[in-house]
Structures are given as structure tokens and as C-alpha cells.
Write a protein that holds these residues in place. Structure first.
Motif, PDB file in Angstrom:
ATOM      1  N   LEU A  84       0.827  -1.217   0.000  1.00  0.00           N
ATOM      2  CA  LEU A  84       0.000   0.000   0.000  1.00  0.00           C
ATOM      3  C   LEU A  84       0.859   1.264   0.000  1.00  0.00           C
ATOM      4  N   PHE A 107      -0.305  12.031   5.272  1.00  0.00           N
ATOM      5  CA  PHE A 107       0.460  10.855   5.684  1.00  0.00           C
ATOM      6  C   PHE A 107       1.575  11.257   6.656  1.00  0.00           C
ATOM      7  N   GLY A 110       0.747  11.750  10.195  1.00  0.00           N
ATOM      8  CA  GLY A 110       0.669  10.474  10.902  1.00  0.00           C
ATOM      9  C   GLY A 110       1.941  10.104  11.637  1.00  0.00           C
ATOM     10  N   THR A 143      -0.493  -2.127   9.849  1.00  0.00           N
ATOM     11  CA  THR A 143      -0.363  -1.608   8.490  1.00  0.00           C
ATOM     12  C   THR A 143      -0.587  -0.097   8.481  1.00  0.00           C
ATOM     13  N   ALA A 144      -1.697   0.328   9.088  1.00  0.00           N
ATOM     14  CA  ALA A 144      -2.021   1.760   9.062  1.00  0.00           C
ATOM     15  C   ALA A 144      -0.938   2.589   9.752  1.00  0.00           C
ATOM     16  N   TYR A 145      -0.512   2.151  10.939  1.00  0.00           N
ATOM     17  CA  TYR A 145       0.419   2.966  11.711  1.00  0.00           C
ATOM     18  C   TYR A 145       1.840   2.946  11.156  1.00  0.00           C
ATOM     19  N   LEU A 147       2.370   2.866   7.780  1.00  0.00           N
ATOM     20  CA  LEU A 147       2.354   3.473   6.442  1.00  0.00           C
ATOM     21  C   LEU A 147       3.157   4.769   6.371  1.00  0.00           C
ATOM     22  N   PRO A 148       2.946   5.718   7.319  1.00  0.00           N
ATOM     23  CA  PRO A 148       3.661   6.992   7.190  1.00  0.00           C
ATOM     24  C   PRO A 148       5.187   6.823   7.166  1.00  0.00           C
TER      25      PRO A 148
END
Lengths: 273, 297
Positions: A84, A107, A110, A143-145, A147-148
Motif C-alpha cells: 500500500l 500521511f 501520521g 499496516t495503518a500505523y 504506512l507513514p
């Protein structure tokens, strides 16, 4: 500077090295001892007999499960994060649209936020969609945390890719998807491997999300698993030592083989803050 | 014609959406919405399961008058001070390491090892190091003749310092790595010129090397301060904030309120304050440390 001066500097650096490494060696030593030996002998003595059965014992009584959970959750989250992050970074740096700087900014924001400020609503959201005590809540949260930070490491590399590659591909009639997956993504291999290492360290060592979202033993990862486990073995130092060594071993092994990548990844992640 | 095709393909809205939205939606749902909800839940009286009751700013007002909250904020602040001061030590080590030391590369990798371990493993290891009767530390202290060394983690007056040692240990390699890389970036010719002019190694370090890596030092100050405000894992595992709140920090206080006392409303208010404090401190520290112009070599 004279030889005595340099000698003094080496002593200083040596003391720091001992301070950094000694607690871990001490841990390894007592993981191979039994309580009688630990409590009566000197803490720095070598074990009289190497009690590897400490390791077998803790592996059999639950650490094995936590270990495999850590492996697959770490692995799946790494794949998702990097896929992603690469796609988003590609669209932001290589494709032409007006809001790309704004989206990139989102992003990067984050990177700054304290995760603890989000954990109560995350818990109640997962509760609402029945993802509490489900390992997938952990996978998507990681995954979300991540990403940045992953995108931040990828960015520099994507910006420097030459335009000609894309031009040539498109003029040859190549679709964007084909170009991305067959040409761009393989080219980013070196920087992707850096992000793999960073993600691996973060995911493997993460504690608070698993501690909050997972309650069943069968889904726990090592960090939370060993925490409960050590509670049970309160007084058996050998078992505790073996548990801790097992939990840190994969990262240490990765470090031995890929130390330059780890150094690179940690330096790259330092710019966040 | 080629460029036209290129521009058309590379600005296709559908493709852009397909590539950006999965990541964007994920961080929107799992990062940004929860952050806003924290502020919103802070306005509620809520146990996490039952119905919410809107109580306005009551939780926030309670927080401002809550001695335990201020104590935990004070501890976070102290840790931020300690972390910032420890940068001086790391900087000194890096200056030595970058001064033509053989094996510097291996040494900085050895220093980095603790950074790779989970905070849980570090906490558990240091619980053992500090163990009053069988720990490594008290063994050493008794061997050199100190009788009755303290039970480090059980003494309210020293527990916070005792916790800071593993933090120092954990992050040493990280900061040394950053400083070392910055120092190695300084062109050798500058150092050589100073040496020819008769500058001593101390003068070179203080007058030339340090100013040249000031930008990096400032970044690490931000990292150390903001990082300290977020400490949680290590403290939660080592002491659970105890004894009697003596090592409680903002994040651990918030976590306990929500997940031990089931006071989700008040916990959220503290969580939101933690967010606001972190953002304000980040902005202030960045302003204070902002460089007017990049140093030119």
C-alpha cells in the motif's frame, strides 16, 4: 593526539560497549542455569551445566504459539504495508494531480501522533465490528500505523527515478499497472528491503495494540505472551531467561546478517519526529 | 505526441484513486478518525460498553484539577529533561567514536543492539537486573562493599531514575548512530585546516564539529522530548506506574483509567490532552530549535 590519549579513548568506548552488551550476556547466562545456581553462585559465573531444557520447557508450554503468531502477523503486515505504501508513494510522486502535496502532508502528520491517544476509540471501533480478539485487527492496525514511516523512507527513492523509464514504458503501450508492478516496484528493491527491516522491528516488538485488542492466548504475539507467561513462572529465572532470549532471537539474527540494512533503516526512520 | 499520451495516462484520476485510496482510507479510519473521537469521547461519561452520557467539559475540568494527572505529566516532563541531557553524553561518545577510531563501525553496531529489543523484553530484563536480592546490580554493589543496596523499583524516591537507566541503555545506540553519521559527513579538509592552524582536538570538537552538526542535534532534541512524552511500554511492564504512582506517566495513567478502571470517558479526555500537549510541545521545540539558514560547508 598521543598514544596514551588514544588508549584512554578506547577504554571509554570499551566501557560503553560493556554497558550495552553485558545485561544481554547476563540474561543468556541465567537462561541456561537453574534457580539454585542463579541464587547461590556469582551472577557472572558460567553455567555449570548448559540447561537447554529451559528452552524446550517454555517452548512446549505456550511460547511456541506466541512465536508463530508473531511471525505471521509481522509478515502479513509487512507485505500489506509495503504494497500500500509503494502504491500511494508512486501515485503521489510520479502521477500528475493537484492534491498530491496535501495528501502527502496527511500521511506525514501520521508520523507525529502519539498512538495512545487513538487507542480507546480504536478499541471501541473494533468492538463494534467484532474484531476484538481477532488477529486481523492487529494486522490492519500495524499496516495503518507503519504506512507513514514506510512512505517517508520510500519517498526519496521514488523522487529520483528518471522520467524516461515511464515515458518509454507508456509509449510502448504498457499500462500503468504493468509499469508499476513490473518495472517500478522491482527497481525500488533496495529501499523496499530497508522498509522491510524497519517494519519487522516495529511489528515484532509492538506491545500495546496486542495487549489491548487480543485476549485469547491462542492469538497473542510474543511481547504480550511473554508478559503473561513470566507472571506464571515468577520465580523460575531460567525459564524467564529462556523466554526472553527466544523472543529477541529473530531480531538479533536479522541484525547479524543484515546489520548494514538495519543501520540504514534506523537512520532513515530517525528523521521522523 | 508521446508526451501527450504520457501526460494523459499519468493523470488518469481513476488510476490515481486506485493507488492512493487504499492507504489513505486506512489511515483515515485507523488514525485520524480515532484521534477526533478521543476528543469527542472525552465529553462523555462512559464505561466503554453501556450508553454514553454527554457531560460537556466536565472530564477536561476534572483532569486539570486531578493531582494524579499533573503528577504523571510531571514525570513525563522529567523524563523529557533526562532524555535531552543524555544527548550530551551520546554526543561525547560519538565525537570519540568519529575521531579515527579503529573498529568504530563494529562498536556502533554493538551499541545499537538494545535498540532492537522489544520494550517488554528490556523491561523484564531490567526487572531482573534490579532484583533486590539476586539482581546483577545489587550483586555488584554488595561485591564492592555496599551494604543494603536499595530495592530500586520499590522506592518511590528513586524509581523514576531507575527506570531512566534502561531508557538510556535502549536509545544510546540510536542517537550515537545519528551523530556518528553526521560527524562523518564533515569534510576532512575542514578539520585538517583547523589542525594545521594549531587547534587542539577539544577545540576542533567544540568550535568546528559541533556547530557543523547543530542541525542534526536539534532534530534529536525534538525526537528525545516528543519521544519521552509517549513513553509507555517499558514503564507499564516494569512498574505499572508504581509504587503508588511514583513512576506514572501520562500514557500509562490514561491507559489505566480506560482499561483498568473502565472510565473510558475520562481516559479519552486524558488521551486527548496527551495529543494536544504532544503537538504543542512539538511545535514549540521546533520553533525554538529552528535554524535560520542551513550551514554551508
Amino acid at each position: 593526539m598521543g598514544r596514551i590519549g588514544y588508549f584512554f579513548l578506547y577504554i571509554c568506548l570499551g566501557i560503553v560497549a560493556v554497558f550495552q552488551i553485558f545485561p544481554i550476556i547476563w540474561l543468556f547466562l541465567f537462561s541456561l542455569k537453574d534457580n539454585r545456581e542463579i541464587f547461590s553462585g556469582s551472577p557472572f559465573a558460567l553455567p555449570t551445566e548448559l540447561r537447554w531444557d529451559n528452552y524446550f520447557k517454555v517452548w512446549e508450554s505456550g511460547i511456541g504459539t506466541y512465536f508463530w503468531n508473531s511471525i505471521w502477523i509481522t509478515g502479513v503486515a509487512i507485505i500489506l504495508t509495503i504494497l500500500l505504501a509503494s502504491m500511494a508513494t508512486f501515485a503521489i510522486t510520479r502521477m500528475q494531480w493537484k492534491l498530491n502535496k496535501l495528501v502527502l502532508g496527511l500521511f506525514m502528520v501520521g508520523l507525529m501522533i502519539p498512538i495512545h491517544s487513538a487507542i480507546i476509540p480504536l478499541f471501541s471501533m473494533f468492538l463494534d465490528v467484532n474484531l476484538i480478539d481477532n488477529p486481523w485487527s492487529i494486522v490492519i492496525t500495524y499496516t495503518a500505523y507503519n504506512l507513514p514511516i514506510t512512505m517517508m523512507i520510500l519517498l526519496g527513492f521514488y523522487y529520483t527515478l528518471p522520467r524516461e523509464i515511464e515515458e518509454a514504458a507508456i509509449i510502448d503501450g504498457c499500462s500503468v499497472h504493468r509499469m508499476f508492478f513490473r518495472i517500478i516496484l522491482p527497481m525500488t528493491m533496495p529501499v523496499m528491503s530497508t522498509t522491510v527491516i524497519i517494519n519487522m522491528i516495529y511489528n515484532w516488538n509492538e506491545f500495546v495494540f496486542v495487549n489491548t485488542f487480543i485476549s485469547s492466548d491462542k492469538f497473542k504475539t510474543l511481547t504480550v505472551g511473554i508478559q503473561n507467561f513470566i507472571g506464571q513462572y515468577m520465580t523460575d529465572w531460567g525459564a524467564i531467561g529462556a523466554t526472553l532470549i527466544i523472543s529477541v532471537l529473530p531480531i538479533i539474527i536479522a541484525f547479524i546478517f543484515f546489520s548494514n540494512k538495519v543501520v540504514e533503516g534506523i537512520s532513515a526512520s530517525a528523521v521522523k519526529g | 505526441m508521446g508526451l501527450n499520451v504520457m501526460n494523459k495516462v499519468m493523470s488518469n484520476k481513476w488510476i490515481i484513486a486506485l493507488y492512493v485510496l487504499p492507504a489513505l482510507i486506512l489511515i483515515a479510519i485507523l488514525i485520524f478518525i480515532p484521534l477526533l473521537l478521543t476528543g469527542y469521547y472525552g465529553l462523555m461519561d462512559w464505561d466503554g460498553i453501556g450508553a454514553m452520557e454527554f457531560i460537556g467539559l466536565e472530564n477536561y475540568i476534572t483532569a486539570l484539577q486531578d493531582l494524579k494527572f499533573w503528577e504523571s505529566a510531571w514525570h513525563s516532563f522529567l523524563l523529557a529533561i533526562f532524555s535531552t541531557l543524555s544527548l550530551i553524553l551520546y554526543l561525547a561518545i560519538s565525537l570519540i567514536l568519529a575521531s579515527k577510531i579503529k573498529g568504530a563501525d563494529l562498536l556502533r553496531k554493538i551499541y545499537l543492539i538494545p535498540m532492537l529489543l522489544s520494550s517488554v523484553a528490556i523491561a523484564q530484563l531490567w526487572i531482573k537486573v534490579y532484583n533486590p536480592s539476586n539482581g546483577m546490580l545489587n550483586h555488584i554493589l554488595m561485591a564492592i562493599g555496599i551494604e543494603n543496596p536499595p530495592a530500586w523499583l520499590a522506592e518511590p524516591s528513586i524509581v523514576l531514575y531507575a527506570i531512566f537507566i534502561p531508557i538510556l541503555w535502549q536509545y544510546a545506540g540510536f542517537y550515537i548512530l545519528i551523530y556518528y553519521a553526521a560527524l562523518k559527513n564533515i569534510p576532512e579538509s575542514i578539520i585538517e585546516a583547523a589542525r594545521i592552524d594549531g587547534a587542539s582536538p577539544i577545540q576542533i570538537a567544540y568550535r568546528i564539529k559541533l556547530p557543523l552538526i547543530m542541525g542534526v542535534v536539534k532534530v534529536t532534541v525534538v525526537l528525545a522530548i516528543v519521544g519521552s512524552l509517549k513513553y509507555f511500554d517499558l514503564i507499564y511492564v516494569m512498574t505499572g506506574g508504581g509504587p503508588n504512582g511514583a513512576s506514572e506517566v501520562m500514557a500509562s495513567y490514561m491507559y489505566k483509567l480506560a482499561f483498568t478502571s473502565n472510565d473510558f470517558g475520562y481516559g479519552s479526555a486524558i488521551g486527548f490532552l496527551l495529543l494536544i500537549i504532544t503537538l504543542i510541545v512539538t511545535v514549540i521545540v521546533r520553533k525554538v530549535t529552528a535554524t535560520k539558514e542551513e550551514i554551508q560547508y
